[in-house]
Design a protein around this motif. Structure first.
Motif, PDB file in Angstrom:
ATOM      1  N   GLN A  63     -30.191   8.067   7.305  1.00 42.71           N
ATOM      2  CA  GLN A  63     -30.164   9.463   6.892  1.00 42.71           C
ATOM      3  C   GLN A  63     -28.929  10.193   7.396  1.00 42.71           C
ATOM      4  O   GLN A  63     -28.298  10.950   6.657  1.00 42.71           O
ATOM      5  N   PHE A  64     -28.589   9.939   8.665  1.00 50.15           N
ATOM      6  CA  PHE A  64     -27.484  10.667   9.266  1.00 50.15           C
ATOM      7  C   PHE A  64     -26.380   9.740   9.781  1.00 50.15           C
ATOM      8  O   PHE A  64     -26.648   8.641  10.262  1.00 50.15           O
ATOM      9  N   ALA A  65     -25.162  10.216   9.675  1.00 50.94           N
ATOM     10  CA  ALA A  65     -24.016   9.584  10.324  1.00 50.94           C
ATOM     11  C   ALA A  65     -23.588  10.507  11.453  1.00 50.94           C
ATOM     12  O   ALA A  65     -23.453  11.724  11.259  1.00 50.94           O
ATOM     13  N   TYR A  66     -23.382   9.954  12.646  1.00 49.92           N
ATOM     14  CA  TYR A  66     -23.010  10.727  13.827  1.00 49.92           C
ATOM     15  C   TYR A  66     -21.525  10.484  14.130  1.00 49.92           C
ATOM     16  O   TYR A  66     -21.118   9.356  14.377  1.00 49.92           O
ATOM     17  N   VAL A  67     -20.739  11.535  14.106  1.00 49.42           N
ATOM     18  CA  VAL A  67     -19.292  11.428  14.278  1.00 49.42           C
ATOM     19  C   VAL A  67     -18.877  12.053  15.604  1.00 49.42           C
ATOM     20  O   VAL A  67     -19.137  13.234  15.856  1.00 49.42           O
ATOM     21  N   ALA A  68     -18.224  11.247  16.457  1.00 47.81           N
ATOM     22  CA  ALA A  68     -17.707  11.746  17.731  1.00 47.81           C
ATOM     23  C   ALA A  68     -16.301  12.287  17.524  1.00 47.81           C
ATOM     24  O   ALA A  68     -15.420  11.579  17.033  1.00 47.81           O
ATOM     25  N   ASN A  69     -16.101  13.548  17.894  1.00 46.32           N
ATOM     26  CA  ASN A  69     -14.817  14.203  17.704  1.00 46.32           C
ATOM     27  C   ASN A  69     -14.051  14.227  19.025  1.00 46.32           C
ATOM     28  O   ASN A  69     -14.451  14.889  19.981  1.00 46.32           O
ATOM     29  N   GLN A  70     -12.928  13.512  19.068  1.00 45.08           N
ATOM     30  CA  GLN A  70     -12.179  13.352  20.311  1.00 45.08           C
ATOM     31  C   GLN A  70     -11.085  14.386  20.512  1.00 45.08           C
ATOM     32  O   GLN A  70     -10.855  14.861  21.614  1.00 45.08           O
TER      33      GLN A  70
ATOM     34  N   PRO B 168      -8.549  18.627  23.760  1.00 41.11           N
ATOM     35  CA  PRO B 168      -9.702  17.760  23.506  1.00 41.11           C
ATOM     36  C   PRO B 168     -10.791  18.445  22.698  1.00 41.11           C
ATOM     37  O   PRO B 168     -11.073  19.633  22.900  1.00 41.11           O
ATOM     38  N   SER B 169     -11.362  17.681  21.782  1.00 43.42           N
ATOM     39  CA  SER B 169     -12.563  18.165  21.102  1.00 43.42           C
ATOM     40  C   SER B 169     -13.751  17.895  22.012  1.00 43.42           C
ATOM     41  O   SER B 169     -13.687  17.090  22.936  1.00 43.42           O
ATOM     42  N   HIS B 170     -14.842  18.555  21.743  1.00 42.34           N
ATOM     43  CA  HIS B 170     -16.036  18.407  22.579  1.00 42.34           C
ATOM     44  C   HIS B 170     -17.271  18.623  21.710  1.00 42.34           C
ATOM     45  O   HIS B 170     -18.094  19.498  21.964  1.00 42.34           O
ATOM     46  N   SER B 171     -17.362  17.780  20.663  1.00 41.28           N
ATOM     47  CA  SER B 171     -18.491  17.932  19.755  1.00 41.28           C
ATOM     48  C   SER B 171     -18.853  16.627  19.069  1.00 41.28           C
ATOM     49  O   SER B 171     -18.055  15.687  19.005  1.00 41.28           O
ATOM     50  N   LEU B 172     -20.067  16.589  18.578  1.00 39.18           N
ATOM     51  CA  LEU B 172     -20.585  15.506  17.742  1.00 39.18           C
ATOM     52  C   LEU B 172     -21.054  16.139  16.442  1.00 39.18           C
ATOM     53  O   LEU B 172     -21.818  17.110  16.456  1.00 39.18           O
TER      54      LEU B 172
ATOM     55  N   LYS C 137     -15.841  17.676   6.117  1.00 40.46           N
ATOM     56  CA  LYS C 137     -15.093  18.147   7.268  1.00 40.46           C
ATOM     57  C   LYS C 137     -15.941  18.043   8.535  1.00 40.46           C
ATOM     58  O   LYS C 137     -17.108  18.454   8.548  1.00 40.46           O
ATOM     59  N   VAL C 138     -15.345  17.502   9.602  1.00 43.28           N
ATOM     60  CA  VAL C 138     -16.038  17.377  10.889  1.00 43.28           C
ATOM     61  C   VAL C 138     -15.173  18.068  11.945  1.00 43.28           C
ATOM     62  O   VAL C 138     -14.404  18.958  11.624  1.00 43.28           O
ATOM     63  N   GLY C 139     -15.303  17.662  13.208  1.00 41.64           N
ATOM     64  CA  GLY C 139     -14.504  18.277  14.257  1.00 41.64           C
ATOM     65  C   GLY C 139     -13.092  17.718  14.293  1.00 41.64           C
ATOM     66  O   GLY C 139     -12.708  16.856  13.481  1.00 41.64           O
ATOM     67  N   ASN C 140     -12.290  18.180  15.247  1.00 35.91           N
ATOM     68  CA  ASN C 140     -10.903  17.749  15.338  1.00 35.91           C
ATOM     69  C   ASN C 140     -10.782  16.338  15.918  1.00 35.91           C
ATOM     70  O   ASN C 140     -11.415  16.002  16.915  1.00 35.91           O
ATOM     71  N   GLY C 141      -9.972  15.521  15.274  1.00 33.26           N
ATOM     72  CA  GLY C 141      -9.678  14.183  15.780  1.00 33.26           C
ATOM     73  C   GLY C 141     -10.882  13.273  15.869  1.00 33.26           C
ATOM     74  O   GLY C 141     -11.131  12.680  16.921  1.00 33.26           O
ATOM     75  N   PRO C 142     -11.642  13.091  14.785  1.00 33.55           N
ATOM     76  CA  PRO C 142     -12.818  12.213  14.848  1.00 33.55           C
ATOM     77  C   PRO C 142     -12.435  10.780  15.182  1.00 33.55           C
ATOM     78  O   PRO C 142     -11.434  10.265  14.689  1.00 33.55           O
TER      79      PRO C 142
ATOM     80  N   THR D 181     -14.238   7.387   9.504  1.00 31.65           N
ATOM     81  CA  THR D 181     -13.650   8.565  10.129  1.00 31.65           C
ATOM     82  C   THR D 181     -12.164   8.623   9.805  1.00 31.65           C
ATOM     83  O   THR D 181     -11.443   7.631   9.921  1.00 31.65           O
ATOM     84  N   LEU D 182     -11.719   9.796   9.402  1.00 31.66           N
ATOM     85  CA  LEU D 182     -10.312  10.020   9.075  1.00 31.66           C
ATOM     86  C   LEU D 182      -9.737  10.957  10.128  1.00 31.66           C
ATOM     87  O   LEU D 182      -9.880  12.179  10.053  1.00 31.66           O
ATOM     88  N   ASN D 183      -9.074  10.378  11.119  1.00 32.55           N
ATOM     89  CA  ASN D 183      -8.628  11.144  12.278  1.00 32.55           C
ATOM     90  C   ASN D 183      -7.669  12.268  11.925  1.00 32.55           C
ATOM     91  O   ASN D 183      -7.785  13.387  12.416  1.00 32.55           O
ATOM     92  N   LYS D 184      -6.722  11.975  11.088  1.00 23.62           N
ATOM     93  CA  LYS D 184      -5.709  12.980  10.775  1.00 23.62           C
ATOM     94  C   LYS D 184      -6.220  14.075   9.844  1.00 23.62           C
ATOM     95  O   LYS D 184      -5.682  15.181   9.811  1.00 23.62           O
ATOM     96  N   GLU D 185      -7.279  13.771   9.097  1.00 22.51           N
ATOM     97  CA  GLU D 185      -7.824  14.753   8.161  1.00 22.51           C
ATOM     98  C   GLU D 185      -9.007  15.529   8.739  1.00 22.51           C
ATOM     99  O   GLU D 185      -9.549  16.416   8.066  1.00 22.51           O
ATOM    100  N   ASN D 186      -9.433  15.180   9.960  1.00 22.03           N
ATOM    101  CA  ASN D 186     -10.611  15.815  10.563  1.00 22.03           C
ATOM    102  C   ASN D 186     -11.794  15.752   9.614  1.00 22.03           C
ATOM    103  O   ASN D 186     -12.469  16.751   9.351  1.00 22.03           O
ATOM    104  N   ALA D 187     -12.022  14.534   9.089  1.00 25.57           N
ATOM    105  CA  ALA D 187     -13.045  14.384   8.063  1.00 25.57           C
ATOM    106  C   ALA D 187     -13.742  13.036   8.166  1.00 25.57           C
ATOM    107  O   ALA D 187     -13.242  12.097   8.785  1.00 25.57           O
TER     108      ALA D 187
END
Length: 351
Positions: free
Chosen positions: A265-272, A278-282, A250-255, A229-235
């Motif tokens: 198969q899948f990677a699950y990324v929590a976006n903080q 605050p982010s509110h997504s996976l 690209k994922v949500g803000n602040g992963p 997870t790249l927090n600053k890149e949202n990726a």
């Protein structure tokens, strides 16, 4: 946000991330708490959250509720259950003294306990600001990242003695260990690299440049693909370890944390996100196509994430709501929300 997360940052970073049984008692520095445990304690599977407010919450997944709370003087950041399910371990950072963050110069500790009997087994002093803790699959070592010291403590899993302290990059934080127990991949938050630690030589083999503010890693069971997870890149960075090629999704803000589910198969990324925003997504990322498969609405400040061994559910901690979301992986939606301790961060499930 800093009051929740600054324990785990180096001064160079711009962004901040970051337990009896029936009749049993858990004590820590004079603090005592008793909690009635379900009669199905021996049969149930448990989920544990590390709460920065100073506790660990134990959730009975049959009942889908907290059945025990472990109290500590200090921030509990990360928690992991051993591959055989017989030991659980957490990192604890000393609490602030007299209103000042004197913990900056105080060594933290790794706490080991019986996840069924709710009994503390051992405390081990490690480095400053211990962040994540992980067991090797072969049962030989437990590793702890020391965020302020730029090191990893290697602990013998049989006698709990520290056998080696390995230098890393700046601000080592989240990491995973390969299934064959040969390598640990440590995200260095204070720079743009992942340290590859050789667990045979107990030395750093090399660093992989991945992108800005890497927080946590994951490694596929075949050891071929690394995710970061790249927090600053949202990726999410997806690294082919053979070629060195890095793809970014690209994922949500602040992963914050990432977890690779069974089957790879899948990677699950929590976006903080941040406390103010605050982010509110996976984000569910398909590792083959390198595309987002689903974006799932969660609570505020999603940070820790883990999937069930049968791959039916994903569990996410929400730092700014003091909750855990239960996500049905077939529906890609939250089906239950469980209240836990204050500021839940890391999360782990019994195998």
């Amino acid at each position: 946000m800093k009051k929740y997360l600054s324990l785990f940052f180096t001064s160079m970073l711009i962004l901040s991330l970051f337990l009896a049984g029936c009749g049993n008692t858990v004590k820590e520095k004079g603090k005592t708490e008793k909690t009635q445990v379900s009669k199905t304690n021996q049969e149930a599977r448990f989920l544990f959250t590390a709460n920065e407010g100073g506790s660990i919450s134990k959730i009975n997944l049959n009942e889908q509720k907290v059945i025990s709370t472990f109290k500590f003087d200090g921030a509990v950041h990360n928690i992991q259950v051993s591959p055989n399910g017989k030991v659980a371990a957490a990192t604890v950072i000393p609490e602030m003294m007299n209103g000042h963050d004197d913990s900056m110069d105080m060594a933290g500790k790794a706490i080991f306990f019986d996840p069924i009997k709710d009994k503390i087994m051992k405390e081990v002093k490690v480095g400053n600001h211990p962040a994540h803790i992980v067991f090797t699959e072969n049962g030989r070592y437990i590793l702890v990242t020391n965020n302020e010291d730029n090191t990893v403590s290697v602990i013998d899993a049989k006698n709990y003695a520290i056998v080696k302290t390995i230098p890393t990059g700046k601000g080592p934080h989240g990491f995973r260990i390969s299934k064959d127990s040969q390598f640990a991949y440590v995200a260095n938050m204070g720079e743009d690299t992942v340290s590859v630690l050789n667990l045979q030589t107990l030395m750093e083999d090399k660093k992989i440049k991945v992108g800005e503010t890497p927080v946590t890693t994951g490694i596929t069971t075949d050891g071929k693909t690394l995710v970061v997870t790249l927090n600053k890149e949202n990726a999410l960075a997806i690294v082919d370890l053979a070629s060195g090629k890095v793809d970014k999704v690209k994922v949500g803000n602040g992963p914050a944390q990432v977890y690779i589910g069974p089957g790879d198969q899948f990677a699950y990324v929590a976006n903080q996100g941040t406390e103010d925003a605050p982010s509110h997504s996976l984000t569910k990322v398909d590792l083959k196509s390198k595309q987002v498969a689903a974006t799932i609405e969660t609570g505020k400040g999603s940070h820790g994430v883990v999937t069930s061994p049968d791959n039916k559910f994903t569990y996410v901690t929400n730092m700014f709501e003091n909750t855990v979301n239960v996500i049905d992986n077939s529906q890609n939606k939250v089906i239950k929300t469980i209240n836990v301790g204050k500021t839940p961060n890391g999360i782990s499930i019994m195998p």
